[in-house]
Motif scaffolding. Structure first.
Motif, mmCIF file in Angstrom:
data_model
loop_
_atom_site.group_PDB
_atom_site.id
_atom_site.type_symbol
_atom_site.label_atom_id
_atom_site.label_comp_id
_atom_site.label_asym_id
_atom_site.label_seq_id
_atom_site.Cartn_x
_atom_site.Cartn_y
_atom_site.Cartn_z
ATOM 1 N N ALA A 13 0.831 -1.214 0.000
ATOM 2 C CA ALA A 13 0.000 0.000 0.000
ATOM 3 C C ALA A 13 0.861 1.258 0.000
ATOM 4 O O ALA A 13 0.566 2.228 -0.713
ATOM 5 N N GLU A 14 1.947 1.261 0.779
ATOM 6 C CA GLU A 14 2.847 2.420 0.797
ATOM 7 C C GLU A 14 3.539 2.580 -0.549
ATOM 8 O O GLU A 14 3.703 3.693 -1.052
ATOM 9 N N TRP A 15 3.957 1.457 -1.151
ATOM 10 C CA TRP A 15 4.592 1.506 -2.484
ATOM 11 C C TRP A 15 3.603 2.059 -3.506
ATOM 12 O O TRP A 15 3.976 2.880 -4.352
ATOM 13 N N TYR A 340 -7.239 15.172 2.346
ATOM 14 C CA TYR A 340 -6.500 15.233 1.091
ATOM 15 C C TYR A 340 -4.995 15.375 1.334
ATOM 16 O O TYR A 340 -4.189 14.821 0.590
ATOM 17 N N SER A 341 -4.624 16.075 2.376
ATOM 18 C CA SER A 341 -3.202 16.166 2.707
ATOM 19 C C SER A 341 -2.646 14.794 3.071
ATOM 20 O O SER A 341 -1.527 14.444 2.690
ATOM 21 N N ILE A 342 -3.449 13.999 3.789
ATOM 22 C CA ILE A 342 -3.019 12.649 4.150
ATOM 23 C C ILE A 342 -2.846 11.797 2.905
ATOM 24 O O ILE A 342 -1.867 11.056 2.764
ATOM 25 N N GLY A 416 7.093 10.069 16.557
ATOM 26 C CA GLY A 416 7.725 8.836 16.110
ATOM 27 C C GLY A 416 7.227 7.581 16.788
ATOM 28 O O GLY A 416 7.871 6.534 16.723
ATOM 29 N N ARG A 417 6.059 7.646 17.421
ATOM 30 C CA ARG A 417 5.536 6.490 18.153
ATOM 31 C C ARG A 417 4.666 5.594 17.284
ATOM 32 O O ARG A 417 4.479 4.424 17.603
ATOM 33 N N LYS A 418 4.085 6.144 16.219
ATOM 34 C CA LYS A 418 3.205 5.359 15.352
ATOM 35 C C LYS A 418 3.548 5.642 13.894
ATOM 36 O O LYS A 418 3.975 6.747 13.556
ATOM 37 N N PRO A 419 3.332 4.659 13.002
ATOM 38 C CA PRO A 419 3.560 4.904 11.573
ATOM 39 C C PRO A 419 2.420 5.722 10.980
ATOM 40 O O PRO A 419 1.291 5.710 11.483
ATOM 41 N N PHE A 420 2.715 6.416 9.897
ATOM 42 C CA PHE A 420 1.707 7.265 9.260
ATOM 43 C C PHE A 420 0.550 6.433 8.717
ATOM 44 O O PHE A 420 -0.579 6.928 8.600
ATOM 45 N N ALA A 421 0.808 5.173 8.398
ATOM 46 C CA ALA A 421 -0.247 4.313 7.854
ATOM 47 C C ALA A 421 -1.419 4.171 8.816
ATOM 48 O O ALA A 421 -2.557 3.947 8.399
ATOM 49 N N ARG A 425 -5.297 4.627 7.758
ATOM 50 C CA ARG A 425 -6.261 3.560 7.984
ATOM 51 C C ARG A 425 -7.440 4.064 8.821
ATOM 52 O O ARG A 425 -8.593 3.687 8.575
ATOM 53 N N TRP A 426 -7.178 4.912 9.802
ATOM 54 C CA TRP A 426 -8.245 5.463 10.629
ATOM 55 C C TRP A 426 -9.221 6.278 9.787
ATOM 56 O O TRP A 426 -10.439 6.136 9.918
#
Length: 452
Positions: A13-15, A340-342, A416-421, A425-426
């Motif tokens: 998904a990130e790719w 949209y920024s996300i 830096g505690r959680k990934p942007f994904a 997903r939220w």
């Protein structure tokens, strides 16, 4: 699904998100490349490699093609990825012509949809309540047909789409509502929102459970809005020129403009804007991220100024219907900027200044939402429930949950505690909540409040 499979899907998904931001690559190309990537991963895992190891190797082997694409894009920004891998452009050109013809047919269907009721006595001047309730239904049905046709949806999905639009038609017209009923206004606002998610189901070819497809639709929504506004601005110029030209020769063009040019042009623009998003992806990719980076800090400053003004003047927020609509519209625009920024952000990029700006925007919107909720609750306690206040209460509670958890996730990402994904997903998982509430307002509110 195992933990390794989940991690692999996150990596893919990130790719995919990264590839979709490349100007030289269209959405269809990314789908094709993803198929190749998955085949390579499957081949490598069959040899005994772990899924994450197979993914890294497969991407590395495809890296030369990606680098070639970026170099090619710098030299030929008007061309697409498939020109690198296809020697014959005839199929692509035929597909573009087919897409144009489908768009023209569906735009004509949209024009027919808004003019056909006049044959049954529902004119624009004497049936304002009818168009208020049904306009979203009339203009979004052709757009759904466009995507269903382009995506080649299966029979089950087509039946579901038809059923949902039929449900919307019943909800808009079966209840006997007075012209000054609050429920008519609520239906006019919420039915298009409910049906927009139905458009998303057609856009995703029925695969609405996919978080990636929902994020793609969020990205499409932002791009579609930009194109639609640009078309409307151009239409406004055309309308002004038409009025001036006909006035110069002594002809009043008001009837033509109000009954033909504006409604027919607006209905067709809904479909044309969607076609432009798909046909001009490389152009909008340059425009949309710039607009979000310009308006995000501006809206953050505006909301902060509102909060300061409320604190200094100690004035409570007015919760009359027009003010409720204004504040909810403001919060929806803020949420749209965040979404949209996300969708346009590189998930692997480190947190920076723009992320802090996004967090400030979300927190400001959250505080304003709290103030609106306090004001609505106070009025309901004093005067009781009404359709308007109940709908606003539900919407602001839904927005509060989304904004509060988004703020917490953004803070965790910056630290830096959680990934942007997790934030992506939220947001994609929360989209059905808005659709469900819109359907509740359209279907349940009129009988609950005795059709008031």
């Amino acid at each position: 699904m195992t933990v390794d499979d989940t991690e692999l899907e996150t990596q893919i998904a990130e790719w995919r998100t990264y590839m979709l931001r490349r100007r030289a690559v269209s959405g269809a190309d990314v789908d094709e490349l993803e198929d190749h990537l998955r085949e390579r991963v499957a081949d490598l895992t069959a040899t005994g490699l772990r899924p994450d190891e197979a993914f890294l190797i497969a991407v590395k082997r495809m890296g030369r093609m990606d680098e070639l694409s970026r170099e090619f894009a710098r030299e030929h920004s008007d061309r697409l990825w498939k020109q690198l891998v296809l020697t014959d452009d005839a199929p692509a050109e035929a597909e573009r012509r087919r897409g144009l013809l489908v768009m023209i047919a569906c735009a004509a269907l949209a024009v027919l949809a808004v003019k056909l009721p006049a044959l049954f006595g529902f004119g624009f001047d004497d049936s304002a309540a009818f168009y208020l309730r049904n306009l979203g239904l009339l203009v979004l049905a052709p757009l759904t047909v466009y995507f269903a046709w382009r995506r080649g949806v299966d029979r089950g999905t087509a039946a579901a789409l038809i059923g949902l639009f039929a449900l919307g038609a019943v909800a808009a017209n079966a209840y006997r509502l007075d012209d000054d009923s609050q429920s008519i206004v609520l239906t006019a606002i919420h039915l298009p929102l409910a049906l927009w998610i139905v458009v998303g189901i057609a856009y995703a070819a029925g695969d609405w459970r996919s978080g990636q497809k929902r994020m793609d639709f969020i990205r499409f929504t932002g791009e579609w809005f930009i194109y639609f506004v640009l078309i409307c601005l151009g239409g406004g110029v055309l309308t002004g020129i038409t009025v001036g030209t006909f006035s110069a020769i002594g002809i009043d063009a008001e009837t033509f403009i109000s009954e033909w040019l504006v409604p027919c042009g607006g209905a067709a623009a809904v479909v044309v804007a969607a076609w432009l998003v798909e046909a001009k992806q490389s152009v909008i990719e340059n425009m949309a991220p710039v607009l979000t980076r310009v308006f995000t800090p501006l809206f953050a400053v505006t909301l902060a100024a509102v909060l300061v003004a409320i604190a200094v003047t100690t004035n409570a927020i007015d919760v009359e219907r027009d003010m409720l609509i204004l504040f909810d519209l403001l919060l929806v625009v803020v949420l749209g900027l965040v979404l949209y920024s996300i969708s346009a952000r590189d998930p692997g990029a480190p947190a920076g200044f723009f992320d802090w700006t996004q967090l400030a925007l979300i927190v400001s919107a959250l505080l304003i939402d709290v103030l609106v909720l306090v004001a609505i609750t106070g009025r309901i306690t004093e005067w009781g429930f009404t359709p308007n206040k109940s709908a606003a209460l539900g919407e602001n509670l839904i927005l509060f949950v989304n904004l509060a958890w988004s703020a917490w996730l953004y803070w965790s990402i910056i630290k830096g505690r959680k990934p942007f994904a997790r934030l992506e997903r939220w947001q994609t998982d929360y989209v059905p909540v808005y659709a469900a509430w819109a359907w509740v307002v359209v279907l349940a509110f009129p009988p609950i409040f005795a059709f008031a």
